[in-house]
Scaffold this motif. Sequence first.
Motif, mmCIF file in Angstrom:
data_model
loop_
_atom_site.group_PDB
_atom_site.id
_atom_site.type_symbol
_atom_site.label_atom_id
_atom_site.label_comp_id
_atom_site.label_asym_id
_atom_site.label_seq_id
_atom_site.Cartn_x
_atom_site.Cartn_y
_atom_site.Cartn_z
ATOM 1 N N LYS A 172 0.844 -1.204 0.000
ATOM 2 C CA LYS A 172 0.000 0.000 0.000
ATOM 3 C C LYS A 172 0.881 1.257 0.000
ATOM 4 O O LYS A 172 0.634 2.203 -0.745
ATOM 5 C CB LYS A 172 -0.920 -0.011 1.220
ATOM 6 N N SER A 214 2.474 1.633 -3.340
ATOM 7 C CA SER A 214 1.458 2.068 -4.293
ATOM 8 C C SER A 214 1.251 3.579 -4.225
ATOM 9 O O SER A 214 1.176 4.256 -5.248
ATOM 10 C CB SER A 214 0.139 1.334 -3.996
ATOM 11 N N GLU A 215 1.187 4.089 -3.032
ATOM 12 C CA GLU A 215 1.020 5.540 -2.852
ATOM 13 C C GLU A 215 2.276 6.295 -3.277
ATOM 14 O O GLU A 215 2.187 7.375 -3.861
ATOM 15 C CB GLU A 215 0.684 5.850 -1.392
ATOM 16 N N GLN A 256 2.616 5.724 -7.160
ATOM 17 C CA GLN A 256 1.316 5.968 -7.786
ATOM 18 C C GLN A 256 0.972 4.915 -8.836
ATOM 19 O O GLN A 256 0.730 5.230 -10.005
ATOM 20 C CB GLN A 256 1.265 7.376 -8.380
ATOM 21 N N ILE A 257 0.982 3.675 -8.383
ATOM 22 C CA ILE A 257 0.600 2.542 -9.226
ATOM 23 C C ILE A 257 -0.381 1.688 -8.427
ATOM 24 O O ILE A 257 -0.270 1.576 -7.202
ATOM 25 C CB ILE A 257 1.832 1.698 -9.632
ATOM 26 N N ASN A 258 -1.320 1.078 -9.132
ATOM 27 C CA ASN A 258 -2.314 0.220 -8.516
ATOM 28 C C ASN A 258 -1.630 -0.887 -7.705
ATOM 29 O O ASN A 258 -0.632 -1.467 -8.135
ATOM 30 C CB ASN A 258 -3.191 -0.372 -9.627
ATOM 31 N N GLU A 259 -2.203 -1.222 -6.563
ATOM 32 C CA GLU A 259 -1.628 -2.237 -5.675
ATOM 33 C C GLU A 259 -1.575 -3.610 -6.341
ATOM 34 O O GLU A 259 -0.612 -4.365 -6.164
ATOM 35 C CB GLU A 259 -2.472 -2.313 -4.383
ATOM 36 N N ASN A 260 -2.592 -3.958 -7.119
ATOM 37 C CA ASN A 260 -2.591 -5.257 -7.817
ATOM 38 C C ASN A 260 -1.472 -5.324 -8.852
ATOM 39 O O ASN A 260 -0.878 -6.381 -9.058
ATOM 40 C CB ASN A 260 -3.950 -5.516 -8.464
ATOM 41 N N THR A 261 -1.183 -4.208 -9.498
ATOM 42 C CA THR A 261 -0.077 -4.158 -10.452
ATOM 43 C C THR A 261 1.238 -4.408 -9.717
ATOM 44 O O THR A 261 2.116 -5.131 -10.204
ATOM 45 C CB THR A 261 -0.041 -2.792 -11.171
#
Length: 171
Positions: free
Chosen positions: A130, A133-134, A137-142
């Motif tokens: 998480k 991701s923040e 700035q990329i989706n967590e699933n990615t």
Amino acid sequence: MNEEQLDLLMKQHSGRLLRVAYYYTKNLHTAEDIVQDVFIKYYHLRQPIDPSITERYLIKMTANKAKDYLKSWHYQRLVFQEKWHSLKNQQQDALVIHDEEQLISTAVLRLPMKEREIIAYYYLEGLTLKAISELIQINENTLKSRLVKARKLLKAQLPEVEWEVLKDDTL
């Protein structure tokens, strides 16, 4: 003193004397040897000891024998050898760890930038998915997909290295 009296004396006092010797030596086998020596020495005394002070006398003999052992050349040599082996093992362990770290670092640096980035943040910096991701700035699933891919790439580069985190493909 006859053998029956000695046997009775040993049954009565062996446990306590063994504890006393062990408190000094921190070694059960050595403590047993010391207690055995104390009873042998007590058996061969020329003058009988007053039964009211026998226990104190045996404890004192045991403590003195244990202290003599701790001062002995044999014990000092053992302590030196233990320290030497410990130091030698620490140096070897440090070399092995350094070699493994170098192998892993080289393998991580060979990864493509996207996978290298996730490995660096996740394992080296200890960030959560998480937080990463923040941060980038990329989706967590990615990120999860990239982490799985990065692990597979590292496994392929490091087949001989037993790296615990590479064994776990789940997130």
